[in-house]
Design a protein around this motif. Structure first.
Motif, PDB file in Angstrom:
ATOM      1  N   SER A  58      42.884  68.399  60.941  1.00  0.00           N
ATOM      2  CA  SER A  58      43.984  69.360  60.734  1.00  0.00           C
ATOM      3  C   SER A  58      44.092  70.287  61.930  1.00  0.00           C
ATOM      4  N   HIS A  59      44.912  69.885  62.895  1.00  0.00           N
ATOM      5  CA  HIS A  59      44.973  70.620  64.154  1.00  0.00           C
ATOM      6  C   HIS A  59      46.344  71.224  64.388  1.00  0.00           C
ATOM      7  N   HIS A  60      46.589  72.259  63.642  1.00  0.00           N
ATOM      8  CA  HIS A  60      47.866  72.961  63.616  1.00  0.00           C
ATOM      9  C   HIS A  60      48.350  73.456  64.964  1.00  0.00           C
ATOM     10  N   LEU A 101      40.985  85.927  60.792  1.00  0.00           N
ATOM     11  CA  LEU A 101      40.937  84.818  61.746  1.00  0.00           C
ATOM     12  C   LEU A 101      41.614  83.577  61.148  1.00  0.00           C
ATOM     13  N   TYR A 102      41.260  83.267  59.906  1.00  0.00           N
ATOM     14  CA  TYR A 102      41.761  82.036  59.298  1.00  0.00           C
ATOM     15  C   TYR A 102      43.251  82.167  58.964  1.00  0.00           C
TER      16      TYR A 102
ATOM     17  N   PRO B 529      45.963  87.023  70.372  1.00  0.00           N
ATOM     18  CA  PRO B 529      45.093  87.079  69.193  1.00  0.00           C
ATOM     19  C   PRO B 529      44.192  85.849  69.124  1.00  0.00           C
ATOM     20  N   HIS B 530      42.919  86.074  68.846  1.00  0.00           N
ATOM     21  CA  HIS B 530      41.993  84.939  68.756  1.00  0.00           C
ATOM     22  C   HIS B 530      42.257  84.177  67.458  1.00  0.00           C
ATOM     23  N   VAL B 531      42.458  82.885  67.613  1.00  0.00           N
ATOM     24  CA  VAL B 531      42.645  82.016  66.457  1.00  0.00           C
ATOM     25  C   VAL B 531      41.439  81.097  66.386  1.00  0.00           C
ATOM     26  N   SER B 532      40.927  80.895  65.194  1.00  0.00           N
ATOM     27  CA  SER B 532      39.818  79.961  65.030  1.00  0.00           C
ATOM     28  C   SER B 532      40.378  78.650  64.507  1.00  0.00           C
ATOM     29  N   GLU B 533      39.724  77.581  64.855  1.00  0.00           N
ATOM     30  CA  GLU B 533      40.209  76.257  64.435  1.00  0.00           C
ATOM     31  C   GLU B 533      40.445  76.230  62.920  1.00  0.00           C
TER      32      GLU B 533
END
Lengths: 389, 533
Positions: A58-60, A101-102, B529-533
């Motif tokens: 899942s690589h948005h 973050l998520y 902004p830091h995005v995490s996988e």
């Protein structure tokens, strides 16, 4: 085609160097399109990062995301062998920081029309039997999922063979033959293979091999680590992660997770050395027990490590080599497994048509590093630690 | 140089202590090494996983105990005393001031190498029931982890009562906790014969030894001792199946008959326990004279990591060494003298530390052919299809046909064309590749019971000598550990502060529609902004 030269009669229309998931998927799509293809692999297919990753799909963030999502549910049938793909994913945040973050990732996926449901802690616990009282929030991805890297890699390889392609394992590339700006053959320890087109998809070896052709692919290699537990009863959704971990519950029931600090290493001149894992295993175990507290009794039975090449910005390079007429280079920069159904198809189109029809992959071009600082690795802190005596 | 905050650089491990010399394993070789080094003034830590907790023994860790541990094994104090009684040199070790840690397993060794530079000193992972897992640093280590048994599948070998010879000897001797009255021994190797004699001495009746070969393969003097006790070796025979009862084995069917027994002891191959060494990255090679895969050692018994020396059974097993612990002890003392010297000891070493250890005899019998013959007779010629891998329930046919595991419900016909030869390429079949596809050897016991059988199966199927099949990889932890036990007691705050699911690169997860046309390191000055996988 060089078939008239008996010395290099073993060749194919397209020779792919690298039997990882990217090279094999490209071979599959080329063979599917009727192209005569050979994959040359120094060891065993999928032996490196392609077979050592968490299996997430899942690589948005990627332009290949939509195609990746379209293809994964079809791959078992397309390949003719099981990949163990299962759809959906739940990502669990244990604190506000993780949720922030998520949530950014969720916004990116939603922006492309994919559905993500927000879950409260109770809903998470209902969907994830091994979750505990420490859940802060969760996201239910109605897309993505996970597959078994070992099985998927082999499925690609067998599917290539079933379409007349060849997969040569234990065959080490020693050089290339060029005629002007054309690569005409790949030299190996098992003979020379003529080609009309060359694809370099050799993971950590891509930079070393492309340098032999005068093409500079900026990458540096790092180690990442994972652990796996004994099997536990299957949860309804295996694609459970969060708390800084990537991974899944396998269809057999094992919890397989990784994450945490990586270590920058020198690329191997003689590939195939040891892949030792470190005591980081302990910290991964700690986080799995936090993510799924009801699994805390489960035994860790194995840890492992993989070596991964990374481009300076961490994004893929899929491009025609600028100074050559017939060479495509591909590195997925450490995030190749999940994208493989789509990346291979993009490479196939780049080889056959010179461009990708289903996605704008201009962001993967090599020339984006035109102005890159020469000492970019040092500037980013990507140099190996000193080897203790 | 800049610092990558998400790399291991600058992050420390939770180290609970330091050992000048760490000796792993308190059998004859390890004890001799520890005592010798301590006598030369070296500070020594000696760890041994025995006595192993009952629950762990139930999981066939570290040996294939076959669930035949008597209840006394649950009494930790009694087991501790029993262990001291069975190894009187342990008392000497205590008296010399050696830091003896019984019931402490070593689950990993981590040394600096090309692909692992994080630890600037060698690190050992230890675990015990009370304290969970911990890490210690060490200057040098002597590894004396001993042996385990090659498993051998036959119908019913998953029944309680089927066990390994080394496990039977340990339960009967060191633990005095073998729950069995009458044993059938498979194999006629020195180790099978020693097991028969040891078990007989501890009051177990030996029904007979079963040997598939024409003649017994073990030493004549052991055979004579067995004959003197009226124990027969039935040659040209093989176990066909177990007669199962309520409590496991009640007998076995052999060629032309039936034998009553409650123990079936597998003595077809004693295997050097190299798991810790192989997982650490030591170079290993197959050596027929030394019982299989063993670490490559130099004349000082140093492995490819010069700080690691290897002594005792894990450096090699042969008949004479199994019969005479003095050989292992000589290795231990010899290694300890060199270790002491390297650690700066100025004490004059004892004279008996200079004797170079005896090498194995040159003309040993061909264990490769012998193990293959047993696997042919017992596994491939079996009337039903026993699971070679008990953990994942994989049969020999499923291994050789490279069948996906049954939970996938993939039809055999779909996979028909995909048998072993398709995987071979230019090289022999690799057990790790077979494992990835069939799950054989992938279960909780990590191949402790099936590893050598799979090696033999692949050799048989590809018509290669056993030595041509690569070693199936070992990884830490070489002893299974619950997640909560494996977790570090304390963790460097820097690890948590920077923990990201993936590499934490500033632009890696930026959505593709938001990526600049050109990338430079200086472009990172513009924060996103830091995005995490």
């Amino acid at each position: 085609m060089s078939a008239n030269n008996p010395e290099i009669a073993k060749g194919a229309s397209v020779v792919i160097v690298g039997g990882g998931v990217t090279g094999l998927s490209a071979a599959f799509w080329l063979a599917q399109a009727g192209v005569d293809v050979i994959v040359i692999e120094k060891g065993i297919v999928g032996w490196e990062a392609s077979g050592r990753n968490g299996g997430g799909c899942s690589h948005h963030h990627s332009p290949l995301f939509a195609e990746e999502q379209r293809l994964w549910p079809l791959m078992d049938e397309l390949l003719g062998y099981p990949t163990e793909f299962r759809p959906d994913r739940i990502r669990i945040a244990l604190n506000e920081k993780q949720l922030t973050l998520y949530s950014r990732a969720v916004a990116n996926a939603r922006g492309q029309g994919f559905q993500v449901d927000e879950l409260d802690p109770q809903q998470v616990r209902e969907l994830v039997p091994l979750a505990g009282d420490n859940v802060y929030a969760g996201h239910y991805y109605r897309f993505g999922g996970h597959a078994n890297p070992h099985r998927t890699v082999q499925a690609y390889a067998w599917a290539v063979q079933n379409r007349g392609g060849r997969v040569l394992q234990h065959t080490v590339v020693t050089g290339f033959r060029q005629e002007g700006s054309k690569v005409v053959a790949v030299e190996t320890d098992h003979g020379t293979f003529g080609c009309d087109h060359l694809v370099l998809a050799a993971g950590p070896q891509t930079a070393r091999l492309s340098a032999m052709l005068g093409v500079d692919i900026p990458t540096r290699v790092a180690r990442a680590e994972m652990i796996v537990t004994e099997p536990l009863p299957l949860m309804p959704i295996g694609g459970i992660d969060g708390n800084g971990l990537y991974g899944r519950q396998t269809l057999r029931g094992n919890l397989a997770y990784g994450g945490g600090p990586h270590e920058w290493l020198d690329a191997e001149e003689l590939p195939g050395g040891q892949r030792p894992s470190s005591p980081l295993m302990q910290s991964i175990a700690k986080r799995v027990a936090e993510l799924l507290p009801k699994s805390a009794h489960a035994k860790v039975i194995r840890s492992w490590a993989g070596l991964i090449e990374n481009t300076p910005d961490g994004r893929p390079i899929i491009d025609r080599a600028p100074t050559l007429d017939n060479c495509t280079v591909a590195t997925l920069s450490g995030v190749g497994f999940g994208l493989s159904p789509a990346s291979g198809r993009a490479i196939q189109q780049l080889v056959m048509d010179g461009e990708c029809s289903f996605a704008d992959i201009s962001g993967f071009r090599l020339s984006r590093f035109r102005d890159l600082e020469p000492d970019w690795d040092a500037l980013q802190g990507w140099l190996p630690l000193t080897l203790a005596s | 140089m800049m610092h990558d905050p998400r790399s291991v650089s600058g992050k420390t491990l939770d180290i609970s202590g330091h050992c000048s010399l760490l000796v792993i394993g308190a059998g004859p070789a390890g004890l001799a090494a520890a005592i010798e080094a301590a006598s030369q003034g070296v500070s020594v830590t000696l760890v041994d996983e025995n006595p192993v907790p009952f629950e762990t023994m139930s999981e066939s860790v570290p040996l294939f105990y076959g669930q035949r541990m008597s209840g006394t094994v649950r009494n930790r104090n009694a087991m501790m005393e029993q262990m001291l009684e069975s190894r009187p040199d342990l008392v000497t070790a205590f008296e010399l001031g050696i830091d003896v840690r019984l019931g402490t397993a070593c689950w990993g060794l981590f040394l600096n190498s090309e692909n692992m530079r994080w630890m600037d000193r060698p690190v050992a992972g230890l675990a015990d029931e009370e304290n969970g897992s911990s890490l210690v640093t060490f200057d040098r280590a002597i590894v004396a982890t001993g042996r385990r048994d090659m498993g051998l599948a036959f119908p019913g070998w998953d029944q309680p009562g089927v066990m390994g010879a080394a496990a039977a000897i340990a339960l009967a001797g060191q633990y005095k906790a073998l729950d069995g009255r009458r044993a059938v021994i498979l194999g006629s190797t020195a180790d099978a014969m020693i097991a028969a004699l040891d078990l007989a001495a501890s009051g177990v009746e030996i029904a007979c030894l079963i040997e598939q070969a024409d003649v017994p393969v073990g030493p004549a003097d052991l055979l004579a001792r067995l004959s003197a006790q009226g124990v027969e070796v039935k040659c040209n025979n093989c176990v066909q199946s177990v007669v199962p009862g309520r409590d496991g084995v009640e007998g076995v069917v052999i060629d032309g008959g039936h034998l009553d027994c409650d123990l079936v002891v597998i003595g077809v191959g004693a295997v050097p326990m190299i798991d810790l060494l192989a997982a650490a990255g030591c170079r290993v090679s197959y050596d027929n004279a030394r019982g299989g895969f063993v670490p490559d050692l130099d004349e000082q018994l140093c492995s490819s990591f010069p700080q690691l020396q290897v002594v005792g059974d894990c450096a090699g097993i042969w008949a004479g060494k199994s019969m005479d612990p003095a050989i292992a002890e000589t290795e231990g003392r010899f290694a300890a003298r060199y270790a002491a010297q390297m650690l700066g000891s100025t004490v004059e070493p004892a004279e008996n530390t200079f004797a170079a250890p005896s090498p194995p005899p040159e003309h040993a019998f061909d264990i490769g052919a012998y193990r293959k013959a047993w696997v042919q007779r017992s596994v491939l010629d079996a009337e039903t299809e026993p699971h070679v891998c008990q953990c994942e329930e994989v049969s020999a046919r499923e291994i050789l046909e490279v069948r996906p595991p049954r939970y996938l419900e993939w039809q055999a016909s779909d996979n028909k064309a995909r048998t072993l030869p398709d995987l071979l390429g230019e090289a022999p079949p690799d057990p790790d590749q077979i494992k990835r596809l069939t799950r054989a050897g992938m279960g909780p016991c990590q191949g402790r019971r099936c590893r050598e059988q799979i090696q033999a199966l692949l050799a048989l199927k590809s018509e290669l000598p056993l030595s041509a099949i690569p070693l199936a990889g070992y990884r830490a932890p070489v002893r299974p550990m619950p997640l909560k036990t494996a977790a570090p007691a304390i963790e460097d705050a820097a690890i948590a502060a920077q923990w990201d699911s993936w590499f934490g690169m500033p632009r890696q997860w930026t959505p593709f529609w938001d990526v600049e046309d050109f990338y430079t390191v200086s472009s990172l000055d513009t924060e996103k902004p830091h995005v995490s996988e």
